[in-house]
Design a protein around this motif. Structure first.
Motif, mmCIF file in Angstrom:
data_model
loop_
_atom_site.group_PDB
_atom_site.id
_atom_site.type_symbol
_atom_site.label_atom_id
_atom_site.label_comp_id
_atom_site.label_asym_id
_atom_site.label_seq_id
_atom_site.Cartn_x
_atom_site.Cartn_y
_atom_site.Cartn_z
ATOM 1 N N ARG B 350 0.836 -1.196 0.000
ATOM 2 C CA ARG B 350 0.000 0.000 0.000
ATOM 3 C C ARG B 350 0.876 1.254 0.000
ATOM 4 N NH1 ARG B 350 -5.818 0.774 2.715
ATOM 5 N NH2 ARG B 350 -5.498 -1.457 2.942
ATOM 6 N N ASN B 351 0.973 1.882 -1.151
ATOM 7 C CA ASN B 351 1.803 3.077 -1.291
ATOM 8 C C ASN B 351 0.950 4.309 -1.087
ATOM 9 O OD1 ASN B 351 2.938 1.159 -3.947
ATOM 10 N ND2 ASN B 351 4.173 1.516 -2.144
ATOM 11 N N SER B 352 0.420 4.434 0.074
ATOM 12 C CA SER B 352 -0.499 5.530 0.347
ATOM 13 C C SER B 352 -0.732 5.633 1.837
ATOM 14 C CB SER B 352 -1.839 5.270 -0.355
ATOM 15 O OG SER B 352 -2.784 6.258 -0.002
ATOM 16 N N LEU C 330 3.172 1.466 3.250
ATOM 17 C CA LEU C 330 2.670 1.686 4.609
ATOM 18 C C LEU C 330 3.123 0.562 5.536
ATOM 19 C CD1 LEU C 330 0.846 3.587 6.260
ATOM 20 C CD2 LEU C 330 -1.042 2.052 5.753
ATOM 21 N N ILE C 331 3.844 0.929 6.568
ATOM 22 C CA ILE C 331 4.353 -0.059 7.517
ATOM 23 C C ILE C 331 3.723 0.143 8.896
ATOM 24 C CG2 ILE C 331 6.428 -0.896 8.697
ATOM 25 C CD1 ILE C 331 6.270 -1.685 5.735
ATOM 26 N N ILE C 332 3.674 1.378 9.343
ATOM 27 C CA ILE C 332 3.004 1.669 10.618
ATOM 28 C C ILE C 332 1.834 2.602 10.318
ATOM 29 C CG2 ILE C 332 3.257 2.591 12.954
ATOM 30 C CD1 ILE C 332 6.211 2.044 12.795
ATOM 31 N N ARG C 388 -3.859 -3.126 6.402
ATOM 32 C CA ARG C 388 -3.566 -1.766 5.941
ATOM 33 C C ARG C 388 -2.205 -1.675 5.251
ATOM 34 N NH1 ARG C 388 -6.318 -2.362 10.248
ATOM 35 N NH2 ARG C 388 -8.245 -1.206 10.541
ATOM 36 N N MET C 389 -1.377 -2.670 5.443
ATOM 37 C CA MET C 389 -0.053 -2.645 4.822
ATOM 38 C C MET C 389 -0.093 -2.968 3.336
ATOM 39 S SD MET C 389 1.954 -4.658 7.814
ATOM 40 C CE MET C 389 2.173 -3.921 9.447
ATOM 41 N N VAL C 390 -1.200 -3.529 2.884
ATOM 42 C CA VAL C 390 -1.272 -3.916 1.467
ATOM 43 C C VAL C 390 -2.491 -3.289 0.811
ATOM 44 C CG1 VAL C 390 -0.021 -6.086 1.782
ATOM 45 C CG2 VAL C 390 -2.521 -6.051 1.997
ATOM 46 N N LYS C 391 -2.387 -3.124 -0.487
ATOM 47 C CA LYS C 391 -3.559 -2.707 -1.260
ATOM 48 C C LYS C 391 -4.531 -3.870 -1.325
ATOM 49 C CE LYS C 391 -1.470 -1.011 -5.095
ATOM 50 N NZ LYS C 391 -0.178 -0.353 -4.982
#
Lengths: 423, 357, 423, 357
Positions: B350-352, C330-332, C388-391
């Motif tokens: 997730r680049n957002s 997104l990591i945290i 939330r870390m992945v699309k």
């Protein structure tokens, strides 16, 4: 009556409202088919062991064909001799799977006499799958089938049995004659189907419209999907009837009382927002339409595909093994599809030549395109690049140029370079 | 071989048509679903054709097929058809015959009407323990158990849109389940056990080595046998080595089971086709009624039924609410296994900063 | 006045309304700076040759630092001796790039005396970039800079100079104290910045809100982006003023006469459609909000971020070389960011340890995560997987299981297997 | 070394603040753009701060910087700031000072107001031929030429949304231009020319070999020199070998030039951040005014200005109309080079029948 094995676990699958394959198979076992009794016995053992009990293949088949028969042997033949051999024959189904009972009974009769009496209607690729024959029965079955006008389908590294949706036989949305295309390709490529000679399997599937009921975009190396070039046909009277609630939404898919809200359900859900409704008439900016079928699906009595029809050709779908699953990719945005389909077959031959020449063992064409690049494939099939082939252009700057594209070519003289630039 | 009949292909499609299909080929104007399982198709000339769709088991005997033929003979001029999703369709040309046909089907009891519109239609599936040599699960059994449980969604129109469930009994996915609203997939979780004493006799070692997508297989000498060894750390249990080499079976009662995938579609309607994504990495095999699998599918389906807008497919619903919400409303656990780590994994991160708490 | 070279091509760049760097540099050349005259001369030669004229690096620097100075030499020094050496010094800018002129003149004075007088305000990473020093001037420049309270920034395989947006100094949307975070990290990690010891470079950038004015999501290995957990603050009176056209849309970004259509511009463009407007009041279903800033951007007088603020931490952005460009991931999802930022620094140390241990030469952390998998990274930094870390979750079925996850482990006995399954 | 001053870091940010920033830190309530280049920020207490944004050249001399300082001294209490995009911001606390400041800037002539709102703001860029050793193009020159041409969009608010243009002079992308509405990128198109006579002395051969992402470099003996050779077919001109080994220069007058990329963004507003995608693979270097590049950027910008909805960024516009439409309305050619063939290429193919004629 065959010797029945106790099947306490499978018996649990006789309960419930959905038809039970266990009950069905028991019936034939009780009518005397050992294979049915032993299949249930072996399946019960699998339910106990939580492991399958079939051996790895074995080369069996019929003379002159390289496919159409899948060898299978029990790994517990002493317990279940009726399924010691349990070979499969794939029988090429008629396009769209219409049957006359008298013709179907030809197959059923042969299979009752010479096989297990169990079959799949149909296998994943589309064939009728006759499940469970002994080796010695294969040739007689084949002879009897062909004598009645039935032939085997494809297996192995060959053309697999083409399949299609119901098409013009009973669907108002079919933009191409899916049955004829399916039959024509099947007949044209009998040799490619029966004598595996390729890197791996190859599947054609023919969908009449972008709804894709035969799932060609997910399940075929070459997907032929009907579409149209001109405008969606509108019946404004029917639009008014939908607006008035006289016709229910989505062809009744949500029940007869489901009223359509043309603005919310049709215009606002249109992916390109190319539709508008002024309370009386529905307008479509057809140039912006991507023919997704949503509006037509929702208002089948008011909207119909255009009449300048043909197909979009997509290439490369496959299941995960090995490089991961792929869907087919758009290669030919639009091609007319009228018998004898020469332009399409010309494309197919070029595609196969390239795959045959470049494909590694067990490499599907979609994987080959991945490995060599879409550009290489387009050159091989003599198509010009088109933005419709991609969702988006590249974002990485790693462009491969050919030497003849760059003035002066690739050869340079370091001495000349050093005259301008000290070391 | 001289008079051997080969390469004749299938019967031509129109040999199988009843007269009313022949007469109206390509003339259809619209269709309507009259009730669950019953369709009406109308031509430009006003000709009406009624179809009753019934659930098929795919795996059947000639006895069951003969039952079907008899109904077709009696009510449908000896014609009927199968759908791509293994349903059986009987066609009649007037409402009187339709009523008689419906009654005959009800009397039969093994041909439930349904599978139309916003329903759970029939599950396409593979062979499982009934015929396949590489399965991690059974096929017909789980399908029966799931369809029994979801029967109320088979013969009704109460879902937001159609739900396509598919089952494949191993990663080979003969059923190509990878674009289904809900996919049931048999998975192995143990590396192959190697029969060193026979491997060299039964398999070509270079082929076995080349078959591994992660290069986990290397040649090895074991107890003086020429054989191979598998680097278990690199094994992702795809089974491709076993396909190439029968001396490397993967099947194991404790290792094998079911993974569930959600949100795929093949239709181009509204959104482009989508792959199914991992919902549940592993459920143990629970014959005969596969309870956890059945229960989990119902959980997913009901979350969708409650949450989706009308016309919205499972994947469209999830994309709208977000995957974090999907895992919340289904109460399924999100684990490290859900995170892609294969070749295109980077495209799934997730680049957002957009997410929901 | 320095010796001027004819620059007919560069003279063309003195025309037009945008400020001309050529005119500016000519002015300093005319005031006597040889380096300026020769830079223009060499640039003119590049304009003629269509090739650059700088040599590959060369190790120059100041004692005790491994970075902060980039060596550069002309490859035509005989023609342009004033730029024979043309080294760069990166001077660490104050956070958010506010300057007091008296302090800035400290740097300008040193640079006028000892360097070319040319500089970048600012370089891509954020430093003030002093362009063009001779080797022998580097130490004196460094001594004079540090005496005045200025230090060098990072270069090479080190922490690069952190940068941030304007933050709370002049932006109502800053959810975190970007300047303090930037300064604190810079001070905490002086050693990591000045003494390259890593596989490759590492950048921090700090954005106050998801608008991302400092582009941290595209340009930093660790992006710190302000966000909030609670509800968007609504001033319904201001909503009414927007509706009445008393306040123009989007903070005036489209001119003062641009009236906002709350339904069309705000509600309908909200990506989660979590907003509704009943003609009087604006409602937000905050639970469904992804804090994209669109509505706040459009109605800055009516809507403001919540007050339970912190940051989202994303990791791994980089330019294309080598594996292709990446954005941060997104990591945290949420971390409080109050000085002294211990929880965050703890994460940073774990991240660096893992990268240091596993990274190959010139492998950015984003590439390492790609190579080893996000799971491995999460284990290293001791974070639990979160959707939330992945699309989206994986679609391929290639799941790696560890032996301890599977009952009975990986070891099996082929003899036991063969007892159940004949060969 | 004992009294050497090191590791002191930059001056603390608040040392650089004017009093009104110190007083109002964190108290800002909203802002307003009063006219192109002029912003008003208002605190919760009603305090108003006016900012004038001016175009900066990034590459400047101390003379120009002194001019800026003088204005700051005279009007802004000796304070000013730079933005991330190399603009210069002067701040005043009342409208009277604002008018005087604006007049002083107009008089200066080299500090054009603008860069706010729905405009083309300043181009962030790299060094180009002014300082870089690996560039394929100049930087400051093309930036000047483009900004001259687009000046009308700099000091106005007539675009649908902001447009961020960036320039990087080679694939190293010090400017990280890969998420810009329009990116100008220097590209090489010839493989390195190799100085065999010196390579072994200047470079480490294994490092040079390892530097190549496509493994196109191999060790070779040439004229008795230990050196390397490059498989031109696998070279994609990234220049990483030259970065590692100065004996392999890529620069070439005929090979080098500009590629244009469109549709990227870093903001999370509405849509997630996006990469820029290839619009034009190659434009020759045309110093001094870079005419084709300038003209092509204007073409793209005007197509966007004409076609996009208000608030819609370049990439959002293109995604809405489709790439086929983008190439149609800009009349740019779509070539094989636009089709991705790097590692994630498969994710860019169109797996759908959805397209526009």
């Amino acid at each position: 009556m065959a010797k029945m094995h106790p099947t306490p676990m499978l018996d649990e699958l006789e309960k419930g409202p959905w038809p039970s394959f266990v009950t069905d198979i028991k019936r034939l076992a009780e009518a005397g088919k050992d294979a049915c009794a032993d299949l249930l016995g072996q399946l019960e053992l699998s339910y106990k062991d939580k492991e399958g009990h079939w051996k790895h293949g074995g080369i069996v088949g019929v003379l002159g064909y390289g496919g159409g028969v899948i060898g299978r042997y029990s790994d517990v033949p002493d317990l279940f001799p009726g399924v010691e051999h349990f070979h499969t024959l794939r029988v090429n189904q008629p396009a769209s799977k219409f049957y006359k009972t008298e013709r179907l009974r030809e197959v059923m009769d042969i299979w009752e006499r010479r096989g297990s009496g169990m079959l799949n209607m149909h296998g994943s690729t589309g064939d009728m799958v006759l499940l469970g024959a002994f080796t010695e029965e294969l040739e007689p079955i084949f002879a009897e089938l062909t004598a009645k006008g039935w032939d085997l389908g494809g297996s192995g590294s060959a053309l697999r049995t083409p399949a299609c949706c119901v098409g013009k036989a009973r669907c108002e949305w079919a933009c191409i004659d899916t049955q004829d295309i399916c039959y024509d390709l099947t007949m044209e490529f009998q040799d490619e189907m029966h004598r595996p000679a390729w890197p791996y399997k190859f599947k054609f599937k023919v969908d009449g419209c972008p709804n894709g009921c035969v799932a060609s975009i997910a399940r075929s190396d070459c997907s032929i999907i009907g579409t149209w070039k001109d405008d969606i046909r509108i019946d404004q009277e029917a639009v008014a009837a939908y607006a008035a609630g006289e016709i229910c939404a989505n062809g009744g898919a949500h029940g007869p009382d489901t009223k359509l809200d043309i603005q919310a359900d049709v215009c606002d859900l249109c992916p390109t927002r190319c539709m508008s409704y002024d309370g009386k008439k529905l307008y479509i900016d057809n140039k912006e339409c991507t023919r997704c079928m949503h509006c037509i699906n929702l208002m089948p009595q008011a909207l119909r595909p255009g009449t300048e029809t043909g197909a979009s050709i997509l290439v490369g779908a496959k299941a995960p093994i090995l490089e991961g699953a792929q869907m087919s990719s758009l290669i030919i945005p639009f091609i007319p599809m009228e018998a004898p389909y020469e332009e399409f077959k010309d494309f197919v031959e070029k595609m196969w030549d390239w795959w045959d020449e470049n494909g590694k063992n067990r490499e599907r064409i979609g994987e080959l395109i991945q490995r060599k690049g879409l550009q290489e494939f387009l050159k091989a099939v003599e198509l010009e690049p088109d933005p419709r082939m991609v969702k988006e252009p590249r974002y990485n700057p790693y462009i491969f140029y050919q030497e003849d594209e760059v003035p002066g070519g690739f050869e340079r003289d370091i001495k000349e370079y050093r005259k301008r630039h000290a070391r | 071989m001289a008079d051997r009949i080969t390469d004749i292909g299938p019967p031509k499609y129109d040999e199988m048509w009843p007269q009313y299909i022949k007469d109206n080929y390509g003339k259809w104007k619209y269709h309507e679903i009259l009730e669950p399982g019953v369709l009406k198709h109308v031509t430009e000339d006003g000709f009406e054709l009624f179809t009753v769709r019934c659930g098929g088991t795919r795996l059947m005997t000639t006895l069951h097929l003969e039952d079907i033929c008899k109904i077709a003979d009696q009510y449908c001029d000896g014609c009927f058809r199968f759908t791509t999703r293994n349903n059986i369709e009987f066609m009649v040309t007037d409402t009187e015959k339709l009523e008689a046909l419906k009654k005959a089907l009800d009397d039969n009891g093994n041909l439930p009407k349904g599978g139309t519109g916003a329903c759970v239609t029939n599950i396409v599936h593979t062979q499982g323990w009934v015929h396949c040599h590489t399965p991690a699960i059974d096929a017909s059994g789980p399908v029966k158990a799931v369809m029994d449980d979801l029967f109320e969604y088979w013969n009704s129109h109460k879902l937001p849109a159609q739900v396509r469930i598919s089952l494949a009994c191993c990663l080979n996915m003969c059923g190509a389940v990878h674009c289904s609203d809900i996919a049931i997939l048999g998975v192995h979780r143990k590396p192959p056990v190697i029969e060193h004493s026979h491997l060299d006799k039964i398999c070509e070692i270079p082929t076995a080595i080349a078959s591994c997508p992660t290069a986990a297989i290397k040649p090895a000498k074991v107890d003086d046998y020429k054989s191979v060894q598998v680097n278990a750390e690199r094994c992702m249990f795809c089974g491709n080595c076993y396909t190439m080499c029968p001396s490397m079976p993967l099947a194991d009662a404790e290792g094998d089971g079911i993974a569930l995938w959600v949100g795929g579609k093949v239709s181009n309607s509204r959104t482009m086709p989508m792959f199914s994504k991992l919902a549940v990495p592993y459920i143990p095999n629970e014959p005969p009624r596969w309870d956890t699998t059945v229960k989990t599918i119902r959980t997913i389906l009901e979350a969708y039924a409650n949450g989706a807008n009308r016309y919205e497919r499972m994947g469209e619903w999830i994309n709208r609410i977000g995957w974090e919400r999907f895992f919340e409303v289904t109460e399924l656990e999100f684990t490290e296994h859900h995170i892609d780590d294969y070749r295109l994994a980077v495209t799934t991160w997730r680049n957002s900063t957009q997410f929901k708490f």
